[in-house]
Scaffold this motif. Structure first.
Motif, PDB file in Angstrom:
ATOM      1  N   GLN A 108       0.829  -1.210   0.000  1.00  0.00           N
ATOM      2  CA  GLN A 108       0.000   0.000   0.000  1.00  0.00           C
ATOM      3  C   GLN A 108       0.862   1.259   0.000  1.00  0.00           C
ATOM      4  O   GLN A 108       0.521   2.245  -0.638  1.00  0.00           O
ATOM      5  CB  GLN A 108      -0.935   0.003   1.214  1.00  0.00           C
ATOM      6  CG  GLN A 108      -2.028  -1.028   1.133  1.00  0.00           C
ATOM      7  CD  GLN A 108      -2.842  -1.078   2.406  1.00  0.00           C
ATOM      8  OE1 GLN A 108      -2.358  -0.773   3.490  1.00  0.00           O
ATOM      9  NE2 GLN A 108      -4.096  -1.475   2.279  1.00  0.00           N
ATOM     10  N   ILE A 109       1.976   1.216   0.703  1.00  0.00           N
ATOM     11  CA  ILE A 109       2.877   2.374   0.722  1.00  0.00           C
ATOM     12  C   ILE A 109       3.417   2.628  -0.682  1.00  0.00           C
ATOM     13  O   ILE A 109       3.407   3.759  -1.172  1.00  0.00           O
ATOM     14  CB  ILE A 109       4.018   2.174   1.744  1.00  0.00           C
ATOM     15  CG1 ILE A 109       3.464   2.277   3.172  1.00  0.00           C
ATOM     16  CG2 ILE A 109       5.149   3.184   1.522  1.00  0.00           C
ATOM     17  CD1 ILE A 109       4.433   1.879   4.256  1.00  0.00           C
ATOM     18  N   ARG A 115      -1.905   6.055   4.203  1.00  0.00           N
ATOM     19  CA  ARG A 115      -1.714   7.398   4.732  1.00  0.00           C
ATOM     20  C   ARG A 115      -0.240   7.732   4.964  1.00  0.00           C
ATOM     21  O   ARG A 115       0.170   8.861   4.775  1.00  0.00           O
ATOM     22  CB  ARG A 115      -2.484   7.569   6.034  1.00  0.00           C
ATOM     23  CG  ARG A 115      -3.466   8.703   5.931  1.00  0.00           C
ATOM     24  CD  ARG A 115      -4.195   8.947   7.204  1.00  0.00           C
ATOM     25  NE  ARG A 115      -5.172   7.880   7.378  1.00  0.00           N
ATOM     26  CZ  ARG A 115      -5.632   7.496   8.552  1.00  0.00           C
ATOM     27  NH1 ARG A 115      -5.220   8.066   9.649  1.00  0.00           N
ATOM     28  NH2 ARG A 115      -6.508   6.526   8.629  1.00  0.00           N
ATOM     29  N   GLN A 116       0.565   6.738   5.350  1.00  0.00           N
ATOM     30  CA  GLN A 116       1.975   6.995   5.604  1.00  0.00           C
ATOM     31  C   GLN A 116       2.794   7.058   4.329  1.00  0.00           C
ATOM     32  O   GLN A 116       4.006   7.127   4.400  1.00  0.00           O
ATOM     33  CB  GLN A 116       2.619   5.909   6.466  1.00  0.00           C
ATOM     34  CG  GLN A 116       2.017   5.625   7.771  1.00  0.00           C
ATOM     35  CD  GLN A 116       1.076   4.445   7.715  1.00  0.00           C
ATOM     36  OE1 GLN A 116       0.105   4.463   6.994  1.00  0.00           O
ATOM     37  NE2 GLN A 116       1.323   3.445   8.516  1.00  0.00           N
ATOM     38  N   SER A 117       2.184   6.958   3.167  1.00  0.00           N
ATOM     39  CA  SER A 117       2.954   7.004   1.926  1.00  0.00           C
ATOM     40  C   SER A 117       3.653   8.354   1.819  1.00  0.00           C
ATOM     41  O   SER A 117       3.016   9.380   1.668  1.00  0.00           O
ATOM     42  CB  SER A 117       2.043   6.791   0.713  1.00  0.00           C
ATOM     43  OG  SER A 117       1.561   5.473   0.692  1.00  0.00           O
ATOM     44  N   ALA A 118       4.938   8.309   1.955  1.00  0.00           N
ATOM     45  CA  ALA A 118       5.783   9.493   1.839  1.00  0.00           C
ATOM     46  C   ALA A 118       7.132   8.996   1.360  1.00  0.00           C
ATOM     47  O   ALA A 118       7.405   7.797   1.378  1.00  0.00           O
ATOM     48  CB  ALA A 118       5.908  10.198   3.191  1.00  0.00           C
ATOM     49  N   SER A 121       8.960   6.699   3.755  1.00  0.00           N
ATOM     50  CA  SER A 121       8.409   5.350   3.906  1.00  0.00           C
ATOM     51  C   SER A 121       8.656   4.515   2.648  1.00  0.00           C
ATOM     52  O   SER A 121       8.880   3.308   2.739  1.00  0.00           O
ATOM     53  CB  SER A 121       6.915   5.395   4.251  1.00  0.00           C
ATOM     54  OG  SER A 121       6.185   6.090   3.271  1.00  0.00           O
ATOM     55  N   ILE A 122       8.658   5.152   1.490  1.00  0.00           N
ATOM     56  CA  ILE A 122       9.002   4.428   0.254  1.00  0.00           C
ATOM     57  C   ILE A 122      10.455   3.969   0.323  1.00  0.00           C
ATOM     58  O   ILE A 122      10.772   2.834  -0.032  1.00  0.00           O
ATOM     59  CB  ILE A 122       8.726   5.302  -0.989  1.00  0.00           C
ATOM     60  CG1 ILE A 122       7.214   5.536  -1.138  1.00  0.00           C
ATOM     61  CG2 ILE A 122       9.286   4.635  -2.247  1.00  0.00           C
ATOM     62  CD1 ILE A 122       6.842   6.525  -2.224  1.00  0.00           C
ATOM     63  N   LEU A 126      11.764   0.084   0.005  1.00  0.00           N
ATOM     64  CA  LEU A 126      12.778  -0.324  -0.982  1.00  0.00           C
ATOM     65  C   LEU A 126      13.979  -0.978  -0.305  1.00  0.00           C
ATOM     66  O   LEU A 126      14.508  -1.976  -0.807  1.00  0.00           O
ATOM     67  CB  LEU A 126      13.235   0.884  -1.801  1.00  0.00           C
ATOM     68  CG  LEU A 126      12.223   1.439  -2.791  1.00  0.00           C
ATOM     69  CD1 LEU A 126      12.768   2.700  -3.446  1.00  0.00           C
ATOM     70  CD2 LEU A 126      11.849   0.404  -3.824  1.00  0.00           C
ATOM     71  N   THR A 127      14.390  -0.447   0.822  1.00  0.00           N
ATOM     72  CA  THR A 127      15.511  -1.028   1.556  1.00  0.00           C
ATOM     73  C   THR A 127      15.144  -2.411   2.098  1.00  0.00           C
ATOM     74  O   THR A 127      15.930  -3.354   2.002  1.00  0.00           O
ATOM     75  CB  THR A 127      15.924  -0.098   2.715  1.00  0.00           C
ATOM     76  OG1 THR A 127      16.314   1.161   2.175  1.00  0.00           O
ATOM     77  CG2 THR A 127      17.060  -0.692   3.527  1.00  0.00           C
TER      78      THR A 127
END
Length: 170
Positions: A108-109, A115-118, A121-122, A126-127
């Motif tokens: 979802q991110i 909501r925390q998609s920033a 957080s991406i 990825l890490t």
């Protein structure tokens, strides 16, 4: 469904309600529209239904995926099944019960629907998962696509009507 199709000489069509992004009410309305189109003698479903229920990746996207040869491909819920159908492993798909809560939140991110998609957080997602290709659906939020487009260590290798594919720079 296959028994009915045989009994009615292949004139039976199945409407799949397993996709988590489609409500049961909308599925019933789509089934009625499909039935009306078939009853009217249409050979194919109306274009609106075809666009809504895309079933396979475009050949150009499959070519781009084959060239990228991803071992850790991010896919969203709706694209996961089509990735499997095209011969690629997916991160998640619409069978949500098969995946850990952490995977679903991270999906979802990256889709930009949490909501925390920033950007921070991406970066964390990825890490954590070390994706070597990211397939973003254009019907999801715009944040992830703009995030990858601005990164110098990722490049866009496919940009179609429904999807954009990014891979790390080599």
């Amino acid at each position: 469904a296959m028994m009915l199709a045989r009994e009615f000489n292949g004139r039976v069509r199945v409407v799949n309600n397993q996709r988590i992004s489609v409500t049961q009410r909308q599925s019933a309305l789509d089934a009625l529209a499909l039935a009306a189109a078939l009853a009217a003698g249409a050979c194919f479903a109306p274009a609106a239904l075809h666009n809504r229920f895309y079933r396979v990746f475009p050949p150009e996207l499959v070519d781009a995926l084959e060239q990228a040869d991803p071992q850790r491909l991010y896919t969203s819920f709706n694209a996961g099944g089509m990735a499997i159908q095209a011969g690629f492993r997916s991160f998640v798909d619409s069978r949500a019960q098969l995946f850990t809560p952490e995977m679903l939140v991270d999906a979802q991110i990256l889709a930009g629907t949490r909501r925390q998609s920033a950007t921070w957080s991406i970066d964390q997602v990825l890490t954590r998962w070390q994706f070597d290709a990211v397939l973003l659906a254009k019907y999801d939020a715009e944040l992830p696509a703009s995030y990858f487009a601005k990164r110098s260590d990722w490049r866009m290798v496919y940009d179609g009507a429904w999807y954009t594919l990014f891979v790390p720079q080599t």
